[in-house]
Design an enzyme around this catalytic site. Structure first.
Site, PDB file in Angstrom:
ATOM      1  CG  ASP A 183      42.334  35.030 102.462  1.00  7.71           C
ATOM      2  OD1 ASP A 183      42.909  35.837 101.724  1.00  7.71           O
ATOM      3  OD2 ASP A 183      42.497  35.162 104.135  1.00  7.71           O
TER       4      ASP A 183
ATOM      5  CE1 TYR B 214      44.244  36.549 110.810  1.00  4.07           C
ATOM      6  CE2 TYR B 214      42.814  36.930 109.901  1.00  4.07           C
ATOM      7  CZ  TYR B 214      43.511  37.328 110.368  1.00  4.07           C
ATOM      8  OH  TYR B 214      43.760  38.637 111.466  1.00  4.07           O
TER       9      TYR B 214
ATOM     10  NE  ARG C 131      23.388  51.834 104.115  1.00  6.14           N
ATOM     11  CZ  ARG C 131      21.852  51.864 103.981  1.00  6.14           C
ATOM     12  NH1 ARG C 131      21.352  51.322 102.577  1.00  6.14           N
ATOM     13  NH2 ARG C 131      20.300  53.462 104.050  1.00  6.14           N
TER      14      ARG C 131
ATOM     15  CE  LYS D  94      46.769  41.553 107.773  1.00  5.02           C
ATOM     16  NZ  LYS D  94      45.543  40.844 107.414  1.00  5.02           N
TER      17      LYS D  94
HETATM   18  C1  LIG Z   1      44.465  39.735 107.786  1.00  5.74           C
HETATM   19  C2  LIG Z   1      43.554  38.821 107.120  1.00  5.74           C
HETATM   20  C3  LIG Z   1      43.232  38.530 106.810  1.00  5.74           C
HETATM   21  C4  LIG Z   1      41.939  40.099 107.993  1.00  5.74           C
HETATM   22  O1  LIG Z   1      41.555  41.104 107.083  1.00  5.74           O
HETATM   23  P1  LIG Z   1      41.079  41.907 108.052  1.00  5.74           P
HETATM   24  O2  LIG Z   1      41.366  43.256 107.113  1.00  5.74           O
HETATM   25  O3  LIG Z   1      42.285  42.270 109.452  1.00  5.74           O
HETATM   26  O4  LIG Z   1      39.698  42.513 108.813  1.00  5.74           O
HETATM   27  C5  LIG Z   1      42.383  38.083 106.274  1.00  5.74           C
HETATM   28  N1  LIG Z   1      42.777  36.593 105.796  1.00  5.74           N
HETATM   29  C6  LIG Z   1      44.619  37.103 106.362  1.00  5.74           C
HETATM   30  C7  LIG Z   1      45.280  35.504 105.048  1.00  5.74           C
HETATM   31  C8  LIG Z   1      45.169  38.151 106.212  1.00  5.74           C
HETATM   32  O5  LIG Z   1      46.229  37.378 106.806  1.00  5.74           O
END
Ligand SMILES: *Cc1c(COP(=O)(O)O)cnc(C)c1O
Length: 375
Positions: free
Chosen positions: A171, A99, A47, A196
């Protein structure tokens, strides 16, 4: 060395076999030294840290040019660690086209902490400054945004945040370190859903925060990972390291395919609007050109003439583009956002979001030609 070289080598570690690529260390516990107190390998319990996670964090910190990186089990746990660290009663400034999942968190999971927020159009910096209150702790940006591809001037946001002593977060899931490095523009923390483009193959869920400075904020947020346990598994970390080795090979194809598809759709009579900052006629093109490099990313959105009905028909009529959520994988995806976002959705009903994969561009354009002809 260039980042392309480092993405392959940074963080790699050897084991007793002489393996060229790092093994997956599944052990949750690590042996103490002969003195009975120390941990000679630097690891104690998984952890707290694990060699695969450590390697991944080194690669991601390098890619974004930050001093430290903290990885999480998903992009949204990474976001939650930031919000929780701010304390009860904090006010956040969020982009209006944020998002959906991040908006969902602040709207549903934190009201009883007194966490409150303002949604502002961050393409107008004056609106950001006006939204600041005595309780404001953080400005969260997303650029290009999901799903309307608004582009926010990150240097402008960073200046406002510094002036008011607020934390700034970008982000960078859509921008990716291949196209932009928010930390070099003055932003304090980069957030990623590594699910992603960094994962790149739609088979790993993960999140990361990369900090410009290793300091008390980074250390406090790290305790949400190490003490709270919102950690990614060694296997996911290992897979992500493998994905990052090909990151610089994948991204230019995503970008050139997206630009060519955007140009094709932009002149198509059945398409009302194409949202892609790489198009010269896009309202955010100049800001995007100023802060992005190597292209404008692999995501675009379109408004289809004929409303929701035609949009849904197009999404399910394509053959190569799968109608599914998520983005950033080698395979092309298309999605009707309004119907997945639910009540809070601000997406137009005829909006389709497209994650352009790395298939041959001629096949992708032909798929749209045929799909549009069937409407
Ligand atoms: C998919 C996404 C997230 C969330 O991430 P997860 O891995 O699905 O928890 C946050 N910000 C953006 C811009 C995203 O496309």
């Amino acid at each position: 060395m260039h980042k392309q070289t480092k993405a392959i080598h940074t963080g790699n570690f050897a084991d007793i076999s002489g393996a060229v690529m790092p093994p997956i260390i599944l052990s949750t516990t690590f042996e103490r030294g002969e003195d009975g107190l120390s941990f000679p390998s630097g690891y104690m319990y998984s952890r707290y840290d694990n060699p695969n996670r450590h390697a991944l964090e080194e690669k991601l910190a390098m890619l974004e040019g930050g001093q430290t990186c903290i990885t999480f089990a998903s992009g949204l746990t990474a976001a939650m660690a930031v919000f929780q660290s701010l304390g009860a009663g904090s006010h956040l400034i969020l982009p209006d086209d944020i998002y959906f999942g991040v908006r969902n968190i602040v709207a549903t999971l934190y009201p009883h902490w007194g966490l409150h927020f303002s949604l502002v159009d961050m393409t107008d910096l004056a609106q950001v400054a006006q939204a600041i209150t005595p309780q404001t702790k953080l400005i969260w940006t997303e650029t290009p945004s999901n799903p309307q591809l608004k582009v926010v001037d990150l240097e402008g946001i960073a200046k406002i945040a510094k002036h008011h002593q607020l934390l700034s977060v970008c982000d960078n899931t859509w921008g990716t370190p291949y196209f932009q490095n928010p930390l070099s523009l003055g932003i304090d923390i980069v957030h990623h859903s590594t699910t992603k483009y960094l994962g790149g193959h739609s088979d790993i869920l993960g999140g990361a925060l990369i900090f410009k400075e290793q300091g008390t904020i980074a250390e406090f947020i790290r305790s949400y990972q190490q003490v709270g346990g919102a950690v990614p598994s060694p296997f996911d970390c290992w897979l992500l390291c493998r994905s990052l080795a090909t990151f610089h090979a994948r991204m230019p194809i995503h970008a050139s395919n997206a630009l060519l598809l955007a140009e094709f759709l932009n002149q198509h009579p059945q398409i009302e609007k194409v949202m892609y900052p790489g198009l010269p006629n896009n309202e955010y093109h100049l800001v995007a050109k100023k802060q992005m490099k190597n292209g404008f990313g692999g995501m675009l959105s379109i408004l289809v003439k004929g409303g929701q009905e035609k949009a849904l028909k197009l999404a399910s009529g394509l053959k190569i583009f799968k109608h599914a959520t998520s983005l950033g994988g080698v395979e092309s995806l298309i999605e009707h956002r309004k119907s997945i976002e639910g009540e809070l959705s601000q997406s137009p009903e005829n909006l389709l979001r497209i994650s352009v994969g790395i298939e041959h561009i001629d096949d992708l354009i032909k798929d749209f030609e045929e799909g549009l002809a069937k409407l």
